[in-house]
Design an enzyme around this catalytic site. Structure first.
Site, PDB file in Angstrom:
ATOM      1  N   VAL A  64      65.610  70.292 -64.376  1.00  0.00           N
ATOM      2  CA  VAL A  64      64.304  70.902 -64.691  1.00  0.00           C
ATOM      3  C   VAL A  64      63.710  70.388 -66.001  1.00  0.00           C
ATOM      4  O   VAL A  64      62.535  70.625 -66.278  1.00  0.00           O
ATOM      5  CB  VAL A  64      64.349  72.453 -64.717  1.00  0.00           C
ATOM      6  CG1 VAL A  64      64.556  73.033 -63.344  1.00  0.00           C
ATOM      7  CG2 VAL A  64      65.367  72.968 -65.726  1.00  0.00           C
TER       8      VAL A  64
ATOM      9  N   SER B 178      66.852  87.932 -69.819  1.00  0.00           N
ATOM     10  CA  SER B 178      68.210  88.480 -69.979  1.00  0.00           C
ATOM     11  C   SER B 178      68.106  89.716 -70.857  1.00  0.00           C
ATOM     12  O   SER B 178      67.159  89.842 -71.651  1.00  0.00           O
ATOM     13  CB  SER B 178      69.090  87.437 -70.685  1.00  0.00           C
ATOM     14  OG  SER B 178      70.267  88.032 -71.188  1.00  0.00           O
TER      15      SER B 178
ATOM     16  N   TYR C 298      70.175  81.076 -77.221  1.00  0.00           N
ATOM     17  CA  TYR C 298      69.941  81.658 -75.898  1.00  0.00           C
ATOM     18  C   TYR C 298      69.020  82.877 -76.029  1.00  0.00           C
ATOM     19  O   TYR C 298      68.037  83.008 -75.286  1.00  0.00           O
ATOM     20  CB  TYR C 298      71.287  82.059 -75.305  1.00  0.00           C
ATOM     21  CG  TYR C 298      71.235  82.668 -73.919  1.00  0.00           C
ATOM     22  CD1 TYR C 298      71.073  81.869 -72.793  1.00  0.00           C
ATOM     23  CD2 TYR C 298      71.390  84.042 -73.738  1.00  0.00           C
ATOM     24  CE1 TYR C 298      71.053  82.426 -71.515  1.00  0.00           C
ATOM     25  CE2 TYR C 298      71.378  84.606 -72.472  1.00  0.00           C
ATOM     26  CZ  TYR C 298      71.207  83.794 -71.362  1.00  0.00           C
ATOM     27  OH  TYR C 298      71.192  84.355 -70.092  1.00  0.00           O
TER      28      TYR C 298
ATOM     29  N   ALA D 289      66.916  83.546 -78.362  1.00  0.00           N
ATOM     30  CA  ALA D 289      65.569  83.102 -78.743  1.00  0.00           C
ATOM     31  C   ALA D 289      64.798  82.641 -77.506  1.00  0.00           C
ATOM     32  O   ALA D 289      63.621  82.973 -77.320  1.00  0.00           O
ATOM     33  CB  ALA D 289      65.661  81.969 -79.762  1.00  0.00           C
ATOM     34  N   SER D 290      65.473  81.884 -76.632  1.00  0.00           N
ATOM     35  CA  SER D 290      64.790  81.389 -75.424  1.00  0.00           C
ATOM     36  C   SER D 290      64.416  82.540 -74.512  1.00  0.00           C
ATOM     37  O   SER D 290      63.343  82.549 -73.903  1.00  0.00           O
ATOM     38  CB  SER D 290      65.677  80.375 -74.684  1.00  0.00           C
ATOM     39  OG  SER D 290      66.748  81.013 -74.011  1.00  0.00           O
ATOM     40  N   LYS D 291      65.274  83.540 -74.422  1.00  0.00           N
ATOM     41  CA  LYS D 291      65.024  84.653 -73.504  1.00  0.00           C
ATOM     42  C   LYS D 291      63.940  85.598 -74.056  1.00  0.00           C
ATOM     43  O   LYS D 291      63.133  86.139 -73.305  1.00  0.00           O
ATOM     44  CB  LYS D 291      66.328  85.405 -73.220  1.00  0.00           C
ATOM     45  CG  LYS D 291      67.374  84.560 -72.493  1.00  0.00           C
ATOM     46  CD  LYS D 291      66.849  84.044 -71.155  1.00  0.00           C
ATOM     47  CE  LYS D 291      67.886  83.326 -70.317  1.00  0.00           C
ATOM     48  NZ  LYS D 291      67.379  82.875 -69.028  1.00  0.00           N
TER      49      LYS D 291
HETATM   50  N1  LIG Z   1      75.063  85.929 -65.247  1.00  0.00           N
HETATM   51  C1  LIG Z   1      74.592  86.728 -66.187  1.00  0.00           C
HETATM   52  O1  LIG Z   1      75.304  87.601 -66.686  1.00  0.00           O
HETATM   53  C2  LIG Z   1      73.151  86.608 -66.640  1.00  0.00           C
HETATM   54  C3  LIG Z   1      72.665  87.618 -67.470  1.00  0.00           C
HETATM   55  C4  LIG Z   1      71.352  87.550 -67.904  1.00  0.00           C
HETATM   56  C5  LIG Z   1      70.551  86.498 -67.520  1.00  0.00           C
HETATM   57  N2  LIG Z   1      71.037  85.515 -66.717  1.00  0.00           N
HETATM   58  C6  LIG Z   1      70.128  84.424 -66.369  1.00  0.00           C
HETATM   59  O2  LIG Z   1      70.064  84.281 -64.972  1.00  0.00           O
HETATM   60  C7  LIG Z   1      69.722  82.923 -64.664  1.00  0.00           C
HETATM   61  C8  LIG Z   1      70.697  82.409 -63.615  1.00  0.00           C
HETATM   62  O3  LIG Z   1      71.996  82.379 -64.169  1.00  0.00           O
HETATM   63  P1  LIG Z   1      73.311  82.675 -63.316  1.00  0.00           P
HETATM   64  O4  LIG Z   1      73.984  83.816 -63.932  1.00  0.00           O
HETATM   65  O5  LIG Z   1      72.997  82.699 -61.892  1.00  0.00           O
HETATM   66  O6  LIG Z   1      74.178  81.401 -63.739  1.00  0.00           O
HETATM   67  P2  LIG Z   1      74.706  80.144 -62.924  1.00  0.00           P
HETATM   68  O7  LIG Z   1      75.469  80.594 -61.730  1.00  0.00           O
HETATM   69  O8  LIG Z   1      75.402  79.324 -63.955  1.00  0.00           O
HETATM   70  O9  LIG Z   1      73.385  79.421 -62.434  1.00  0.00           O
HETATM   71  C9  LIG Z   1      72.573  78.644 -63.275  1.00  0.00           C
HETATM   72  C10 LIG Z   1      71.718  77.785 -62.399  1.00  0.00           C
HETATM   73  O10 LIG Z   1      70.828  77.018 -63.227  1.00  0.00           O
HETATM   74  C11 LIG Z   1      70.889  75.665 -62.802  1.00  0.00           C
HETATM   75  N3  LIG Z   1      70.610  74.769 -63.905  1.00  0.00           N
HETATM   76  C12 LIG Z   1      71.178  74.748 -65.143  1.00  0.00           C
HETATM   77  N4  LIG Z   1      70.677  73.746 -65.859  1.00  0.00           N
HETATM   78  C13 LIG Z   1      69.782  73.117 -65.079  1.00  0.00           C
HETATM   79  C14 LIG Z   1      68.940  71.981 -65.262  1.00  0.00           C
HETATM   80  N5  LIG Z   1      68.917  71.297 -66.414  1.00  0.00           N
HETATM   81  N6  LIG Z   1      68.136  71.593 -64.237  1.00  0.00           N
HETATM   82  C15 LIG Z   1      68.164  72.256 -63.058  1.00  0.00           C
HETATM   83  N7  LIG Z   1      68.913  73.355 -62.829  1.00  0.00           N
HETATM   84  C16 LIG Z   1      69.722  73.763 -63.832  1.00  0.00           C
HETATM   85  C17 LIG Z   1      72.308  75.481 -62.255  1.00  0.00           C
HETATM   86  O11 LIG Z   1      72.334  74.437 -61.292  1.00  0.00           O
HETATM   87  P3  LIG Z   1      72.922  72.960 -61.500  1.00  0.00           P
HETATM   88  O12 LIG Z   1      74.085  73.071 -62.425  1.00  0.00           O
HETATM   89  O13 LIG Z   1      73.285  72.545 -60.109  1.00  0.00           O
HETATM   90  O14 LIG Z   1      71.789  72.176 -62.046  1.00  0.00           O
HETATM   91  C18 LIG Z   1      72.524  76.820 -61.555  1.00  0.00           C
HETATM   92  O15 LIG Z   1      71.986  76.772 -60.253  1.00  0.00           O
HETATM   93  C19 LIG Z   1      69.776  82.150 -65.974  1.00  0.00           C
HETATM   94  O16 LIG Z   1      68.465  81.979 -66.475  1.00  0.00           O
HETATM   95  C20 LIG Z   1      70.566  83.078 -66.878  1.00  0.00           C
HETATM   96  O17 LIG Z   1      70.239  82.894 -68.230  1.00  0.00           O
HETATM   97  C21 LIG Z   1      72.330  85.545 -66.260  1.00  0.00           C
END
Ligand SMILES: NC(=O)c1ccc[n+]([C@@H]2O[C@H](COP(=O)([O-])OP(=O)(O)OC[C@H]3O[C@@H](n4cnc5c(N)ncnc54)[C@H](OP(=O)(O)O)[C@@H]3O)[C@@H](O)[C@H]2O)c1
Length: 253
Positions: A60, A138, A151, A153-155
């Site tokens: 992305v 988040s 992180y 800051a971005s959120k």
């Molecule tokens: N899990 C939690 O506890 C939690 C809590 C609060 C917020 N969030 C937010 O929820 C969102 C999803 O996270 P998740 O928990 O589902 O984690 P995840 O399973 O690690 O998924 C992250 C996704 O982002 C993709 N990604 C990362 N860098 C990328 C890049 N440069 N280009 C394209 N795709 C990219 C990864 O795909 P590839 O590696 O295949 O590119 C993966 O599909 C994130 O924004 C995270 O900050 C998660």
């Protein structure tokens, strides 16, 4: 009849966790879903799981690739109705040991890519006077712990920017909202090979002491359900909102 029949959606970060669950949920409700992530083999598995999902493998932070994805989607499907900006990364490091390189990398994936892709997609939503943009932040955007500065800051930027964007785009029938997940069981919850939701600390404090009142981590599917609600026509009078989905984590002391 699905809730999203004939809708076209782009979901970033769809190869695992919340993005994967969201792609499957939206496609399950009838939407054509363009699933973006770097791991192409994971996207192929998604295509097999639901024929309404099409993978587009890219980083992305590659803005030309995002432009190509939008162009290709519009030429194949006519428009884009729903955009879920979900791709995200984190680095755990204390401020004194942190690097500007990591700071920039996190802002580039978590917020800059969101800005670029939303600008590309908004043009088409404006033309059709319809759109649903859901940005994933988040609970770290509203409460904090050590080692998550870049992180957080971005959120926080996602929440503030989405409010401003909601005002900018309201006149075109485009609703912009944020989903802020709490502790969610995905690949992101595995830090240095350890699943933090199964650590002694998590089990004692968040579960045992009910720092999370619902006493467990959330699932990707539970976050996807909130995203689905904000993606469809059941959501018509909510914009600029941050919907916290955290089992009550941020309402406790
Ligand atoms: N899990 C939690 O506890 C939690 C809590 C609060 C917020 N969030 C937010 O929820 C969102 C999803 O996270 P998740 O928990 O589902 O984690 P995840 O399973 O690690 O998924 C992250 C996704 O982002 C993709 N990604 C990362 N860098 C990328 C890049 N440069 N280009 C394209 N795709 C990219 C990864 O795909 P590839 O590696 O295949 O590119 C993966 O599909 C994130 O924004 C995270 O900050 C998660």
């Amino acid at each position: 009849m699905g809730l999203l029949d004939d809708r076209v959606a782009i979901v970033t970060g769809a190869s695992s966790g919340i993005g994967r669950a969201t792609a499957l949920r939206l496609a399950g409700e009838g939407a054509a879903v363009i699933a973006i992530a770097r791991r192409g083999e994971r996207l192929k598995e998604l295509e097999k799981a639901n024929a309404r999902i099409e993978g587009f493998a890219c980083d992305v932070s590659d803005h030309d690739a995002l432009a190509k994805c939008v162009e290709q989607t519009v030429s194949q499907h006519g428009t884009i109705d729903i955009l879920v900006n979900n791709a995200g990364i984190s680095h755990y490091e204390r401020h004194t040991e942190s690097s500007l390189e990591h700071w920039r990398q996190i802002q580039s994936v978590n917020i800059e890519a969101m800005y670029v892709l939303t600008k590309l997609v908004a043009t088409h939503m404006i033309e059709h006077r319809y759109g649903r943009v859901i940005n994933i932040s988040s609970t770290q955007s509203i409460a904090s712990e050590a080692s998550v500065g870049a992180y957080a800051a971005s959120k926080g930027a996602i929440n503030a920017w989405s409010r401003a964007l909601a005002v900018d785009l309201a006149e075109y029938g485009i609703l912009v909202n944020v989903v802020a997940p709490g502790c969610t069981h995905t690949e992101m919850s595995i830090i240095d090979g350890v699943d933090e939701t199964e650590s002694e600390y998590f089990q004692k404090w968040y579960v045992g002491e009910r720092k999370i009142p619902l006493a467990r981590a959330g699932t990707a599917e539970e976050i996807a359900n909130a995203i689905l609600f904000l993606s469809g026509d059941q959501c018509t009078y909510i914009t600029g909102h941050t919907l916290v989905v955290d089992g009550g984590l941020t309402v406790t002391f």
